[in-house]
Scaffold this motif. Structure first.
Motif, PDB file in Angstrom:
ATOM      1  N   ARG A  45      46.631 138.377 -39.821  1.00 57.51           N
ATOM      2  CA  ARG A  45      46.891 137.969 -38.439  1.00 57.51           C
ATOM      3  C   ARG A  45      45.581 137.517 -37.763  1.00 57.51           C
ATOM      4  NH1 ARG A  45      50.634 140.663 -33.852  1.00 57.51           N
ATOM      5  NH2 ARG A  45      49.573 139.853 -32.008  1.00 57.51           N
ATOM      6  N   THR A  46      44.509 138.280 -37.987  1.00 58.56           N
ATOM      7  CA  THR A  46      43.214 137.902 -37.409  1.00 58.56           C
ATOM      8  C   THR A  46      42.781 136.522 -37.913  1.00 58.56           C
ATOM      9  OG1 THR A  46      42.542 140.217 -37.230  1.00 58.56           O
ATOM     10  CG2 THR A  46      40.787 138.561 -37.226  1.00 58.56           C
ATOM     11  N   GLU A 101      44.985 133.890 -36.235  1.00 57.03           N
ATOM     12  CA  GLU A 101      44.599 133.709 -34.829  1.00 57.03           C
ATOM     13  C   GLU A 101      43.328 132.864 -34.722  1.00 57.03           C
ATOM     14  OE1 GLU A 101      46.447 137.673 -32.645  1.00 57.03           O
ATOM     15  OE2 GLU A 101      44.491 137.813 -33.646  1.00 57.03           O
ATOM     16  N   ARG A 158      46.592 130.241 -34.018  1.00 51.68           N
ATOM     17  CA  ARG A 158      47.970 130.710 -33.897  1.00 51.68           C
ATOM     18  C   ARG A 158      48.060 131.914 -32.967  1.00 51.68           C
ATOM     19  NH1 ARG A 158      51.934 128.892 -37.024  1.00 51.68           N
ATOM     20  NH2 ARG A 158      51.392 127.209 -38.484  1.00 51.68           N
ATOM     21  N   SER A 159      49.175 132.010 -32.269  1.00 50.70           N
ATOM     22  CA  SER A 159      49.418 133.152 -31.382  1.00 50.70           C
ATOM     23  C   SER A 159      50.699 133.857 -31.818  1.00 50.70           C
ATOM     24  CB  SER A 159      49.541 132.690 -29.931  1.00 50.70           C
ATOM     25  OG  SER A 159      50.615 131.766 -29.793  1.00 50.70           O
ATOM     26  N   PHE A 160      50.811 135.142 -31.452  1.00 50.72           N
ATOM     27  CA  PHE A 160      51.918 135.965 -31.944  1.00 50.72           C
ATOM     28  C   PHE A 160      52.692 136.577 -30.792  1.00 50.72           C
ATOM     29  CE2 PHE A 160      49.141 135.488 -35.485  1.00 50.72           C
ATOM     30  CZ  PHE A 160      49.955 135.541 -36.611  1.00 50.72           C
ATOM     31  N   GLU A 214      54.284 142.518 -32.807  1.00 50.77           N
ATOM     32  CA  GLU A 214      53.255 143.252 -33.552  1.00 50.77           C
ATOM     33  C   GLU A 214      53.704 143.492 -34.994  1.00 50.77           C
ATOM     34  OE1 GLU A 214      50.262 144.042 -32.354  1.00 50.77           O
ATOM     35  OE2 GLU A 214      50.840 142.961 -30.525  1.00 50.77           O
ATOM     36  N   GLN A 222      54.351 133.223 -40.089  1.00 53.72           N
ATOM     37  CA  GLN A 222      53.327 132.270 -39.689  1.00 53.72           C
ATOM     38  C   GLN A 222      52.350 131.968 -40.825  1.00 53.72           C
ATOM     39  OE1 GLN A 222      51.800 131.729 -35.907  1.00 53.72           O
ATOM     40  NE2 GLN A 222      53.002 133.341 -34.896  1.00 53.72           N
TER      41      GLN A 222
END
Length: 887
Positions: free
Chosen positions: A81-82, A85, A89-91, A94, A102
């Motif tokens: 995820r890091t 981002e 990209r945004s989420f 959680e 993604q």
């Protein structure tokens, strides 16, 4: 952790998804979801673990072009995820599910190789115009598929289990006989893409299927080189050292820590072996260090152990030692599987596994998961350590052969000397078996040669002399896949998520980059794990040589469960299978129970498991063999005639269908009730009934079987103690197709019990002399014709008759008189007055015997009435007939 299902193909509708999804509700009781568009349908069942509030599926991308259903956990999702981002990209959630979605959007199918975890997933991708299915690197999570269409026009069905595919009705539940043969003969399964179901396949570890939505074509390929990477890393051979041990400890601890991430309670399976104990004490150390992310473990770690008090394979003392070293930080739960519970759970257990398994051992795991579900939702265990760190004795031999082939005789001598106690233990058991004088029983001796001949080209072998190549082969093909199937089926049956930290991708890669001494050193397998947990585990576990694991005391249980097993082996369905010789199986099982052969119980388990699997999945739409075929009192049995001529006189026979007679049945009133039912059918009854009521003579013919059964002269085979004499003598008796007579050790023993061994031997000798002189029947002339009436257990029969040996009834003339009296008392005066009496009959494929009667008919006339045995057998359930003489 969840379950997925779906389809691709023309003519398939969303209603199909609901049928499929209903079969896997146990995999996800916390929610369900559906998506369909054009030829694609996706279904999902959710077991909420991470981001409970927002992780619902199918999950759709922000632009609506990509849809994901996903079963599993990706433990490095935070790092991914890091990275995503950082790429802009945004989420919205959680959950790891959105990271998977993604990551696929960003990197396509290359994303799968970045995942460290377990997954079976499906992605509908409008941008790339494709549907993609994928399975994790080690195959921890399953993904089955079948093509119900053609290659040109596919109808692809896929799911986390096989049951949803069968539930569509588009794929016939038929056995894959090649896989069945390999399972029975070689004791293997799950080593290829094929399953036990013809036409149902699975993606292998590290594979993906890509479906072109435009053309409908699909292909299967690997998305990873992990297997090849491990082989390449094996050549590195970083020397074994304290620094290496410390680095392994760090990586192993981190693999456990990230698998404790959960919003629901987490526990541990504890067998008492090195692997599961290592997981438990590592969690305990993390708790004492107040490591971050352990909230789901709670104040105390919940452990779950299967124990078998006083059994040879009980590991309770080892589990207790691991618990004690954790000094009060454990809430221990002990589960005691029993043969009685196994008997009760057997149907569900077979259905849970979906395909046959090697032994009953996974039932212990089934019981552990059943109890664990009452306390936690996530469970860590030690699966996979044996296959990567040589946990089984054959790995020692592979390593020694490798050293010999390489010419490293110094290391060979040292390792062989250090392993002498292991080899001694193995040799002692084998020598004891050889010296016992017990004959061996192979599966090949029990299978039918005309069936096995179809598979002469099948073979099975292991990598003989390269330790790491052998381990890699077992990790991806020969051993671990079956264990992971058990793990998945048993956990998900009770809505549990099973997590396996030893199969952390990075930990495995690091292990294979080390020298072989990290795996076997100075006679110790799993050397690096022993050293990494030294001081945390009690010495009795760190230095433990014998391995048991979650299993059952199968040998003890099979003796206690012999009645259940006999009933299966003696059933009509088992008898009718084309795969095995039922008589050979029964003989082997009887000799095993009496200690006359050294059969491995797993031989009998495989036969038992296949039969129960057939009943559950293949035969389920057929009428069971023990169901009575419905028939009126006024029609003949199939293939039989109502009328027959005996000694120039014509008779009409009506076979009466009854319930199954048992020892507790009161014979006379029960028989009279069925006769009354026939006459109570007036005016719908045939004219013979009316004529009988008006004075025409009629008779009752009764099978000797029901008489013997109700007299207590029917004996289940498991209650008969067979003597060596009975076993030997029965081998010289010609076996009939129906199993009648003295051709089985049980029926021969009953004959010996009835008239004594000396008379049986005398009659046998007289029979030999008689045959030399051209005379037949001498044996029964000497021994008595009551012995001729002994019936062996017949596979087509119902109730006790299918697994019991029956003596001739006592006092058949007296029985006939008692039945006649009961019938006359139950009927109107007219029918009672014209009733001519009862005959007790013994009819089989060898002939007809009138055992007793109170009629006015000559015995040769009665025998002629019955010469074609109009009462039928088995599911007809017609043990009596009403006989009317015609004009």
């Amino acid at each position: 952790m969840c379950g997925i299902a779906g389809y691709f193909g023309a003519g398939l509708e969303e209603s199909l998804l609901q049928r499929m999804n209903s079969c896997i509700e146990h995999r996800g009781p916390d929610g369900e979801g559906y998506f369909s568009e054009g030829r694609v349908g996706l279904a999902h069942r959710r077991l909420a673990i991470v981001d409970i509030a927002h992780g619902q599926e199918p999950m759709v991308s922000g632009d609506g072009a990509t849809v994901l259903v996903y079963n599993g956990e990706v433990y490095n999702y935070r790092e991914l995820r890091t990275e995503l981002e950082a790429l802009g990209r945004s989420f919205r959630t959680e959950s790891d599910t959105e990271v998977v979605l993604q990551a696929y959007e960003q990197w396509g199918t290359d994303a799968f190789d970045r995942f460290n975890g377990m997954f079976g997933l499906a992605v509908f991708d409008r941008h790339r115009d494709q549907l993609v299915l994928a399975r994790d690197h080690f195959g921890i999570k399953p993904l089955y598929w079948a093509n119900a269409g053609t290659e040109a026009e596919p109808q692809l069905l896929f799911a986390s289990e096989i049951k949803p595919i069968l539930a569509t009705g588009l794929v016939e539940a038929a056995p894959n006989e090649r896989i069945l043969y390999r399972y029975l003969q070689f004791r293997i399964h799950d080593d290829s893409e094929e399953t036990f179901f013809e036409g149902v396949r699975k993606l292998l570890p590290g594979e993906m299927m890509t479906v072109d939505l435009g053309t409908g074509t699909f292909r299967i390929s690997a998305y990873t080189r992990l297997r090849e990477e491990l082989a390449e890393l094996a050549e590195v051979g970083t020397p074994y050292s304290p620094e290496v041990v410390e680095e392994y400890r760090r990586r192993f601890t981190e693999a456990i820590r990230i698998r404790l991430n959960s919003e629901v309670p987490v526990g541990s399976a504890l067998s008492g072996g090195l692997d599961s104990s290592a997981v438990v004490v590592t969690i305990n150390r993390l708790m004492r260090e107040n490591a971050a992310g352990l909230e789901a473990v709670g104040a105390k770690q919940n452990t779950f152990s299967a124990v078998f008090p006083n059994a040879i394979n009980d590991e309770e003392k080892y589990a207790d030692a691991a618990i004690a070293v954790c000094q009060g930080n454990i809430e221990a739960h002990k589960i005691k599987p029993t043969p009685e519970a196994f008997d009760a759970d057997l149907h569900d257990f077979v259905r849970t596994m979906e395909e046959p398994i090697i032994s009953s051992g996974p039932y212990a795991q089934y019981c552990v998961m059943k109890e664990a579900a009452n306390h936690v939702t996530v469970l860590l265990d030690g699966q996979g350590a044996d296959e990567m760190m040589a946990g089984y004795i054959p790995y020692y031999f592979a390593y020694l052969r490798q050293l010999k082939a390489s010419g490293d005789y110094a290391t060979l001598a040292r390792e062989a000397a250090s392993s002498l106690d292991v080899f001694y233990r193995l040799g002692r058991f084998r020598l004891r078996s050889m010296l016992s004088g017990k004959k061996t029983v192979t599966m090949g001796s029990l299978l039918k040669k005309d069936w096995t001949s179809k598979f002469r080209g099948e073979s099975f072998g292991n990598v003989p002399d390269n330790l790491k190549m052998r381990l890699i082969d077992d990790l991806f093909e020969k051993s671990l896949p079956s264990l992971l199937r058990y793990e998945d089926k048993n956990t998900m049956r009770f809505s549990l998520e099973g997590r396996v930290p030893f199969l952390d991708k990075e930990v495995v890669k690091y292990l294979f980059s080390l020298s072989d001494e990290a795996i076997i050193k100075e006679g110790w397998n799993k050397r690096i794990l022993r050293d990494a947990t030294r001081g945390q585990l009690p010495e009795m576990i760190s230095s433990r040589r014998n391995k048991i694991g979650f299993t059952t005391p199968e040998a003890e249980w099979f003796t206690l469960m012999k009645e259940r097993i006999y009933k299966v082996f003696m059933s009509n369905s088992f008898y009718s299978r084309p795969y095995w010789d039922r008589e050979a199986v029964l003989t082997a099982f009887e000799e095993y129970l009496t200690g006359r052969n050294g059969a491995d119980t797993m031989v009998f388990w495989r036969l038992l498991n296949v039969e129960l699997w057939f009943r559950e999945f293949i035969d389920r739409h057929e009428a069971p063999a023990d169901v009575i075929e419905d028939k009126s009192d006024y029609e003949a049995n199939p293939g039989k005639d109502l009328d027959i001529v005996s000694e120039g006189r014509t008779f009409r026979r009506y076979p009466l269908q009854t319930a199954v007679f048992a020892r507790e049945t009161e014979l006379a009133p029960e028989v009279a009730s069925y006769v009354k039912r026939f006459f109570d059918g007036l005016p719908g009854a045939p004219e013979e009934a009316q004529k009988a009521a008006d004075g025409r003579k009629w008779y009752l013919l009764v099978s000797e079987k029901i008489v013997a059964i109700t007299q207590g002269r029917s004996f289940p085979v498991w209650e008969i103690e067979v003597s060596p004499a009975a076993r030997i003598l029965s081998k010289f008796v010609t076996r009939t197709p129906a199993g009648i007579g003295l051709g089985s050790p049980w029926s021969m023993q009953i004959a010996i019990n009835e008239v004594g061994l000396p008379l049986i031997v005398k009659a046998a000798a007289a029979s030999v002399v008689g045959k030399l002189r051209g005379r037949s029947g001498v044996f029964y002339d000497v021994v008595g014709h009551s012995i001729n009436a002994i019936d062996g257990a017949t596979p087509y029969s119902l109730g006790a008759a299918s697994n019991s040996v029956k003596l001739a009834p006592k006092d058949p003339d007296g029985v006939a008189r008692a039945l006649s009296a009961a019938v006359r008392a139950a009927l109107p005066d007219g029918a009672a007055a014209s009733f001519g009496g009862t005959a007790v009959m013994d009819a089989n494929d060898l002939g007809v015997v009138v055992m007793g009667h109170d009629t006015d008919l000559p015995t040769d006339v009665i025998a002629g009435i019955f010469k074609d045995n109009p009462q039928g057998q088995g599911s007809q359930a017609t043990p009596m007939s009403l006989v009317f003489e015609q004009d």
